[in-house]
Design a protein around this motif. Structure first.
Motif, short mmCIF file in Angstrom:
data_model
loop_
_atom_site.label_atom_id
_atom_site.label_comp_id
_atom_site.label_asym_id
_atom_site.label_seq_id
_atom_site.Cartn_x
_atom_site.Cartn_y
_atom_site.Cartn_z
N MET A 8 46.06 34.34 25.85
CA MET A 8 45.56 34.58 27.21
C MET A 8 44.27 33.78 27.44
SD MET A 8 44.83 38.24 29.02
CE MET A 8 43.05 38.07 28.98
N THR A 9 44.19 33.15 28.57
CA THR A 9 42.99 32.36 28.88
C THR A 9 41.90 33.25 29.46
OG1 THR A 9 44.43 30.52 29.39
CG2 THR A 9 42.16 30.34 30.13
N ILE A 10 40.71 33.11 28.89
CA ILE A 10 39.54 33.83 29.42
C ILE A 10 38.88 32.96 30.49
CG2 ILE A 10 37.23 34.68 28.81
CD1 ILE A 10 39.28 36.40 27.51
N ARG A 11 38.54 33.58 31.61
CA ARG A 11 37.88 32.83 32.68
C ARG A 11 36.43 33.27 32.82
NH1 ARG A 11 38.54 33.83 38.44
NH2 ARG A 11 37.61 32.12 39.59
N THR A 12 35.54 32.32 32.61
CA THR A 12 34.09 32.59 32.66
C THR A 12 33.47 31.82 33.82
OG1 THR A 12 34.09 32.75 30.24
CG2 THR A 12 31.95 32.49 31.31
N PHE A 20 30.63 34.68 46.87
CA PHE A 20 30.87 34.26 45.49
C PHE A 20 31.28 35.46 44.64
CE2 PHE A 20 29.12 34.22 41.18
CZ PHE A 20 29.85 33.16 40.61
N CYS A 21 30.56 36.56 44.80
CA CYS A 21 30.83 37.75 43.97
C CYS A 21 32.23 38.29 44.22
CB CYS A 21 29.77 38.82 44.22
SG CYS A 21 28.18 38.41 43.48
N GLN A 22 32.66 38.25 45.46
CA GLN A 22 34.02 38.72 45.76
C GLN A 22 35.06 37.85 45.05
OE1 GLN A 22 34.02 38.82 50.02
NE2 GLN A 22 32.70 40.65 50.06
N GLN A 23 34.80 36.54 45.05
CA GLN A 23 35.73 35.62 44.38
C GLN A 23 35.63 35.75 42.86
OE1 GLN A 23 34.52 31.88 46.04
NE2 GLN A 23 35.44 32.32 48.03
N ALA A 24 34.45 36.17 42.39
CA ALA A 24 34.22 36.26 40.93
C ALA A 24 34.81 37.52 40.31
CB ALA A 24 32.71 36.20 40.66
N GLU A 25 35.25 38.44 41.15
CA GLU A 25 35.80 39.70 40.62
C GLU A 25 36.97 39.46 39.68
OE1 GLU A 25 36.83 42.29 43.83
OE2 GLU A 25 34.74 42.80 44.28
N SER A 26 37.72 38.39 39.93
CA SER A 26 38.90 38.14 39.11
C SER A 26 38.58 37.42 37.81
CB SER A 26 39.92 37.33 39.91
OG SER A 26 39.32 36.10 40.30
N ALA A 27 37.31 37.02 37.62
CA ALA A 27 36.92 36.36 36.36
C ALA A 27 36.79 37.42 35.26
CB ALA A 27 35.60 35.63 36.54
N ASP A 28 36.78 36.97 34.01
CA ASP A 28 36.62 37.92 32.91
C ASP A 28 35.16 38.21 32.62
OD1 ASP A 28 39.45 38.29 31.88
OD2 ASP A 28 39.29 36.12 32.00
N GLN A 29 34.30 37.25 32.93
CA GLN A 29 32.87 37.46 32.75
C GLN A 29 32.09 36.50 33.64
OE1 GLN A 29 32.08 36.90 28.59
NE2 GLN A 29 33.24 35.01 28.44
N SER A 34 31.66 46.46 38.52
CA SER A 34 32.72 47.46 38.39
C SER A 34 34.07 46.79 38.17
CB SER A 34 32.76 48.36 39.62
OG SER A 34 33.29 47.65 40.72
N LYS A 35 34.13 45.48 38.45
CA LYS A 35 35.40 44.73 38.30
C LYS A 35 35.40 43.83 37.07
CE LYS A 35 36.89 45.83 42.54
NZ LYS A 35 38.06 46.68 42.78
N THR A 36 34.22 43.31 36.71
CA THR A 36 34.14 42.37 35.59
C THR A 36 32.77 42.49 34.92
OG1 THR A 36 34.36 40.04 34.97
CG2 THR A 36 33.35 40.47 37.10
N LYS A 37 32.68 41.84 33.75
CA LYS A 37 31.42 41.89 33.01
C LYS A 37 30.40 40.95 33.64
CE LYS A 37 30.76 41.22 28.24
NZ LYS A 37 31.37 40.91 26.94
N VAL A 38 29.19 41.44 33.90
CA VAL A 38 28.15 40.59 34.49
C VAL A 38 26.95 40.56 33.54
CG1 VAL A 38 26.71 40.14 36.50
CG2 VAL A 38 28.90 41.32 36.78
#
Ligand SMILES: [Mn+2]
Length: 235
Positions: free
Chosen positions: A1-5, A27-36, A69-73
Motif C-alpha cells: 500500500m502506498t503511503i501519501r504524505t 488545503f486541509c479539506q484536500q489533505a484529509e485523504s492523505a496518510d500524514q 480527526s481524519k489524518t495524522k498532523v
C-alpha cells in the motif's frame, strides 16, 4: 500500500487575512485523504504563547482539529511560532515534532527541518535565536503579562525588520556547509525545508534539497510524497 504524505511550510497566517486562511482551509479539506501531513514551521505569523494567541486563531485551530480527526498532523515550529506548545497541541490534536525529524516513507528517508538553523551566515540572527528560543527565556516569556508580551514582540519584530534591510540576500539563505554537515549524519536521505521562501529543488552530489515556498493569499505550495515526490500548487 502506498503511503501519501503532504508537506507545507511558511504560511505565516494572520487572523485577519481571510483569503489566505480560506486557502489553508481548502488545503486541509484536500489533505484529509492523505496518510500524514507535516507543517514545517511558521504556520502562524506570530505566536506569543498558547494562552494569548490561540483565541486569535480560533478558526485555524478548528480547521487543524478537523484535519487531525481524519489524518495524522505533525507540526514543527518555525522562528515565528516557536512558542507553540502543549495547549495548542491539546486543542488541535496535532503532534508537535522536534527538528530535525527523520521521515521514512516508501523506502526512502527525508530529513525535515524548518531551515533557519541552516542560515549560519546570518550570525546576528543565530545569536538572537539562541537567546529568544532558549528554554529559560521561553519559560519566562510565556509567564509575562499579555500586554508586556505584545509590546516586547512588537519591539523585537521592528528590530528584526530593520536588521533585515541591511542584510544581503546571500546571508539570509542557507549556508552550504551547514547543509552538508547536517546531511552527513543522514547518508542516503534527502532534505526538505522551508524558511527561506525560495521554492526550488537543488540536486547536490549525495542528496537533493527540496525547498518549500511561502504562501500568498492567492497561492500556496506543497510537496506530496507517494512512490515519488511531487510538487503541488494550492489554489
Ligand atoms: Mn521561518
Amino acid at each position: 500500500m502506498t503511503i501519501r504524505t503532504l508537506l507545507i511550510a511558511d504560511l505565516h497566517l494572520v487572523s485577519h487575512e481571510v483569503e489566505k486562511n480560506q486557502l489553508f482551509e481548502k488545503f486541509c479539506q484536500q489533505a484529509e485523504s492523505a496518510d500524514q501531513v507535516f507543517i514545517l514551521g511558521d504556520l502562524f505569523n506570530t505566536w506569543l504563547g498558547d494562552d494569548l494567541s490561540a483565541p486569535h486563531y480560533a478558526q485555524t485551530l478548528l480547521t487543524l482539529k478537523a484535519l487531525s480527526s481524519k489524518t495524522k498532523v505533525l507540526i514543527m515550529t518555525g522562528n515565528r511560532d516557536f512558542l507553540l506548545a502543549h495547549e495548542f497541541a491539546r486543542q488541535t490534536n496535532c503532534q508537535l515534532i522536534d527538528s530535525p525529524y527523520l521521515l521514512e516513507t516508501s523506502g526512502h528517508q527525508y530529513v525535515l527541518t524548518h531551515g533557519d538553523e541552516l542560515c549560519t551566515d546570518d550570525e546576528s540572527y543565530q545569536q538572537m535565536k539562541s537567546i529568544l528560543q532558549h528554554p529559560i527565556t521561553k519559560f519566562i516569556f510565556v509567564r509575562l503579562p499579555k500586554k508586556w508580551r505584545l509590546k516586547l514582540s512588537g519591539q523585537l519584530r521592528q528590530k528584526s525588520i530593520n536588521a533585515q534591510q541591511n542584510k544581503s540576500k546571500e546571508i539570509m539563505d542557507v549556508n552550504p556547509s551547514a547543509v552538508n554537515e547536517l546531511m552527513k549524519k543522514y547518508p542516503g536521505a534527502d532534505l526538505i525545508h522551508g524558511h527561506t521562501h525560495r521554492l526550488n529543488t537543488h540536486v547536490e552530489k549525495t542528496f537533493t534539497r527540496y525547498v518549500l515556498g511561502d504562501w500568498s493569499a492567492a497561492q500556496g505550495n506543497a510537496i506530496e510524497i507517494t512512490d515519488q515526490l511531487n510538487r503541488l500548487e494550492i489554489r
